[in-house]
Design an enzyme around this catalytic site. Structure first.
Site, PDB file in Angstrom:
ATOM      1  N   SER A 185     -31.987 -10.828 -58.035  1.00 16.40           N
ATOM      2  CA  SER A 185     -33.034 -10.048 -57.380  1.00 16.40           C
ATOM      3  C   SER A 185     -34.378 -10.653 -57.736  1.00 16.40           C
ATOM      4  O   SER A 185     -34.596 -11.030 -58.889  1.00 16.40           O
ATOM      5  CB  SER A 185     -32.958  -8.596 -57.866  1.00 16.40           C
ATOM      6  OG  SER A 185     -33.933  -7.806 -57.227  1.00 16.40           O
ATOM      7  N   HIS A 197     -45.326 -11.949 -56.154  1.00 18.95           N
ATOM      8  CA  HIS A 197     -46.663 -11.407 -55.861  1.00 18.95           C
ATOM      9  C   HIS A 197     -47.686 -12.535 -55.991  1.00 18.95           C
ATOM     10  O   HIS A 197     -48.011 -12.947 -57.107  1.00 18.95           O
ATOM     11  CB  HIS A 197     -47.025 -10.283 -56.841  1.00 18.95           C
ATOM     12  CG  HIS A 197     -46.168  -9.066 -56.734  1.00 18.95           C
ATOM     13  ND1 HIS A 197     -46.241  -8.190 -55.667  1.00 18.95           N
ATOM     14  CD2 HIS A 197     -45.209  -8.572 -57.556  1.00 18.95           C
ATOM     15  CE1 HIS A 197     -45.370  -7.207 -55.846  1.00 18.95           C
ATOM     16  NE2 HIS A 197     -44.733  -7.415 -56.980  1.00 18.95           N
ATOM     17  N   HIS A 253     -39.622 -10.374 -51.180  1.00 17.22           N
ATOM     18  CA  HIS A 253     -38.550  -9.812 -52.007  1.00 17.22           C
ATOM     19  C   HIS A 253     -37.222 -10.301 -51.451  1.00 17.22           C
ATOM     20  O   HIS A 253     -37.055 -10.414 -50.232  1.00 17.22           O
ATOM     21  CB  HIS A 253     -38.603  -8.280 -51.949  1.00 17.22           C
ATOM     22  CG  HIS A 253     -37.317  -7.609 -52.312  1.00 17.22           C
ATOM     23  ND1 HIS A 253     -36.464  -7.064 -51.373  1.00 17.22           N
ATOM     24  CD2 HIS A 253     -36.723  -7.420 -53.518  1.00 17.22           C
ATOM     25  CE1 HIS A 253     -35.407  -6.552 -51.990  1.00 17.22           C
ATOM     26  NE2 HIS A 253     -35.535  -6.749 -53.287  1.00 17.22           N
ATOM     27  N   VAL A 277     -29.395 -10.633 -53.572  1.00 18.60           N
ATOM     28  CA  VAL A 277     -27.997 -10.788 -53.150  1.00 18.60           C
ATOM     29  C   VAL A 277     -27.122 -10.266 -54.284  1.00 18.60           C
ATOM     30  O   VAL A 277     -27.410 -10.504 -55.454  1.00 18.60           O
ATOM     31  CB  VAL A 277     -27.615 -12.247 -52.792  1.00 18.60           C
ATOM     32  CG1 VAL A 277     -28.158 -12.629 -51.430  1.00 18.60           C
ATOM     33  CG2 VAL A 277     -28.099 -13.240 -53.845  1.00 18.60           C
ATOM     34  N   ARG A 278     -26.055  -9.567 -53.923  1.00 22.40           N
ATOM     35  CA  ARG A 278     -25.269  -8.914 -54.970  1.00 22.40           C
ATOM     36  C   ARG A 278     -23.798  -8.788 -54.570  1.00 22.40           C
ATOM     37  O   ARG A 278     -23.452  -8.824 -53.380  1.00 22.40           O
ATOM     38  CB  ARG A 278     -25.857  -7.538 -55.284  1.00 22.40           C
ATOM     39  CG  ARG A 278     -25.938  -6.622 -54.084  1.00 22.40           C
ATOM     40  CD  ARG A 278     -26.770  -5.369 -54.356  1.00 22.40           C
ATOM     41  NE  ARG A 278     -26.832  -4.519 -53.171  1.00 22.40           N
ATOM     42  CZ  ARG A 278     -27.733  -4.652 -52.199  1.00 22.40           C
ATOM     43  NH1 ARG A 278     -28.644  -5.599 -52.269  1.00 22.40           N
ATOM     44  NH2 ARG A 278     -27.712  -3.840 -51.153  1.00 22.40           N
ATOM     45  N   HIS A 285     -38.673 -14.528 -39.268  1.00 19.90           N
ATOM     46  CA  HIS A 285     -37.559 -13.920 -38.539  1.00 19.90           C
ATOM     47  C   HIS A 285     -36.681 -14.963 -37.849  1.00 19.90           C
ATOM     48  O   HIS A 285     -35.470 -14.758 -37.721  1.00 19.90           O
ATOM     49  CB  HIS A 285     -38.085 -12.883 -37.545  1.00 19.90           C
ATOM     50  CG  HIS A 285     -38.364 -11.564 -38.194  1.00 19.90           C
ATOM     51  ND1 HIS A 285     -37.382 -10.633 -38.426  1.00 19.90           N
ATOM     52  CD2 HIS A 285     -39.508 -11.032 -38.704  1.00 19.90           C
ATOM     53  CE1 HIS A 285     -37.906  -9.575 -39.030  1.00 19.90           C
ATOM     54  NE2 HIS A 285     -39.197  -9.795 -39.210  1.00 19.90           N
ATOM     55  N   HIS A 319     -43.070   9.174 -46.531  1.00 19.03           N
ATOM     56  CA  HIS A 319     -44.235  10.010 -46.857  1.00 19.03           C
ATOM     57  C   HIS A 319     -45.532   9.431 -46.287  1.00 19.03           C
ATOM     58  O   HIS A 319     -46.545  10.127 -46.222  1.00 19.03           O
ATOM     59  CB  HIS A 319     -44.348  10.207 -48.375  1.00 19.03           C
ATOM     60  CG  HIS A 319     -44.639   8.955 -49.143  1.00 19.03           C
ATOM     61  ND1 HIS A 319     -43.701   7.958 -49.317  1.00 19.03           N
ATOM     62  CD2 HIS A 319     -45.760   8.529 -49.780  1.00 19.03           C
ATOM     63  CE1 HIS A 319     -44.231   6.984 -50.037  1.00 19.03           C
ATOM     64  NE2 HIS A 319     -45.484   7.302 -50.327  1.00 19.03           N
ATOM     65  N   GLY A 353     -29.148   4.110 -66.886  1.00 19.12           N
ATOM     66  CA  GLY A 353     -29.418   3.435 -68.154  1.00 19.12           C
ATOM     67  C   GLY A 353     -29.513   1.936 -68.041  1.00 19.12           C
ATOM     68  O   GLY A 353     -29.168   1.212 -68.983  1.00 19.12           O
ATOM     69  N   ARG A 399     -31.537  -1.793 -67.600  1.00 18.19           N
ATOM     70  CA  ARG A 399     -32.599  -2.383 -68.427  1.00 18.19           C
ATOM     71  C   ARG A 399     -33.942  -2.187 -67.719  1.00 18.19           C
ATOM     72  O   ARG A 399     -34.244  -2.853 -66.731  1.00 18.19           O
ATOM     73  CB  ARG A 399     -32.313  -3.865 -68.661  1.00 18.19           C
ATOM     74  CG  ARG A 399     -33.314  -4.502 -69.628  1.00 18.19           C
ATOM     75  CD  ARG A 399     -32.872  -5.914 -69.984  1.00 18.19           C
ATOM     76  NE  ARG A 399     -33.718  -6.465 -71.026  1.00 18.19           N
ATOM     77  CZ  ARG A 399     -34.779  -7.230 -70.825  1.00 18.19           C
ATOM     78  NH1 ARG A 399     -35.156  -7.518 -69.584  1.00 18.19           N
ATOM     79  NH2 ARG A 399     -35.473  -7.715 -71.837  1.00 18.19           N
TER      80      ARG A 399
END
EC number: 1.3.3.3
Length: 299
Positions: free
Chosen positions: A92, A96, A106, A109-110, A145, A175, A258, A260
């Protein structure tokens, strides 16, 4: 083919190395690595580049966690995961830049797999990449794109439109009633038609991120800017923080289980500002952003 978690892990480690090398080549500064271990099993490598020539902060995180049982918060929605050992791994990253004309980006991949003796493994891939400009340039959005569309094409004509829409829907601040940026690709729960196909797609997304992003960085990094542009960038970074802390499932899951904290919050911009009831001047480049980030077909 049976899912091969070791093969995925090796790809992810190599991807982290490659992306860090590519970002360093553009910036000149080096990443600092922080290796960590998870008490419940596994660990990771967090790498951060700070105050470079181009990037104010870039974080590229690899994690591989495993355990004998899933947390209750995860099995409540997926009862088939109860009683299974699991492995979750991914890369991940968030970049900036200093220059407000260079967008924030950003990517992620997982891979997840849960197993128990005598049963077929439950597994899936997820990931994507998205772009958050402060000043809109059509040629940059089209390049971003187009790169996303082209990497999807070998996997089917419907893949890019489907994952673009998913990205637009996901990176939305309810929001504020606005998009976080101009989107890109977002996919999750990918496990058909088979492991090899899904793994190949995840690899294409991981490798495609720098193809999409770095040409934009090179095009914009030397543009002159002043205090007005910098202040607007810091104000818009507030939206990034709001999304990550209020809506992002990965951030919330990590904090609630929990994970990191330092690695989870590595995505946060180093400087940010809020201003009550800020309204950009009509006709200004800042005012144009709200129209630019509205969902549209860029290619």
């Amino acid at each position: 083919m049976k899912p091969d978690a070791h093969q995925v892990k090796q790809f992810l480690l190599n991807l982290q190395d490659t992306i860090c090398q590519q970002l360093t080549a553009v910036d000149g500064a080096e990443f600092v690595e922080d290796s960590w271990q998870r008490e419940g099993g596994g660990g990771g490598r967090s790498r951060v580049l700070r105050n470079g020539g181009v990037f104010e902060q870039a974080g590229v995180n690899f994690s591989h966690v495993h355990g004998e049982a899933m947390p209750a918060s995860a099995t409540a929605h997926r009862p088939e995961l109860a009683g299974r050992s699991f492995e979750a791994m991914g890369v991940s990253l968030v970049v900036h830049p200093h220059n407000p004309y260079v967008p924030t980006s950003h990517a992620n991949v997982r891979f997840f797999i849960a197993e128990k003796p005598g049963a077929e493994p439950v597994w899936w891939f997820g990931g994507g990449f998205d772009l958050t400009p402060f000043y809109g340039f059509e040629e940059d959005a089209i390049h971003w794109h187009r790169t996303a569309r082209d990497l999807c094409l070998p996997f089917g004509k419907d893949v890019y439109p489907r994952y673009k829409k998913w990205c637009d829907d996901y990176f939305y601040l309810k929001h504020r009633n606005e998009q976080r940026g101009i989107g890109g690709l977002f996919f999750d729960d990918l496990n058909t038609p088979d492991f090899d196909h899904c793994f190949a797609f995840m690899q294409a997304v991981g490798k495609g991120y720098t193809d999409a992003y770095l040409p934009i960085v090179e095009r914009r990094k030397a543009m002159a800017y002043g205090e007005r542009e910098r202040n607007f960038q810091l104000y818009r970074r507030g939206r990034y923080v709001e999304f990550n802390l209020v809506w992002d499932r990965g951030t919330l899951f990590g904090l609630q289980t929990g994970g990191r904290t330092e690695s989870i919050l590595m995505s946060m911009p180093p400087l940010v500002r809020w201003e009550y009831d800020y309204q950009p001047k009509d006709g200004s480049p800042e005012a144009a952003l709200s129209e630019f980030i509205k969902v549209r077909d860029w290619v």
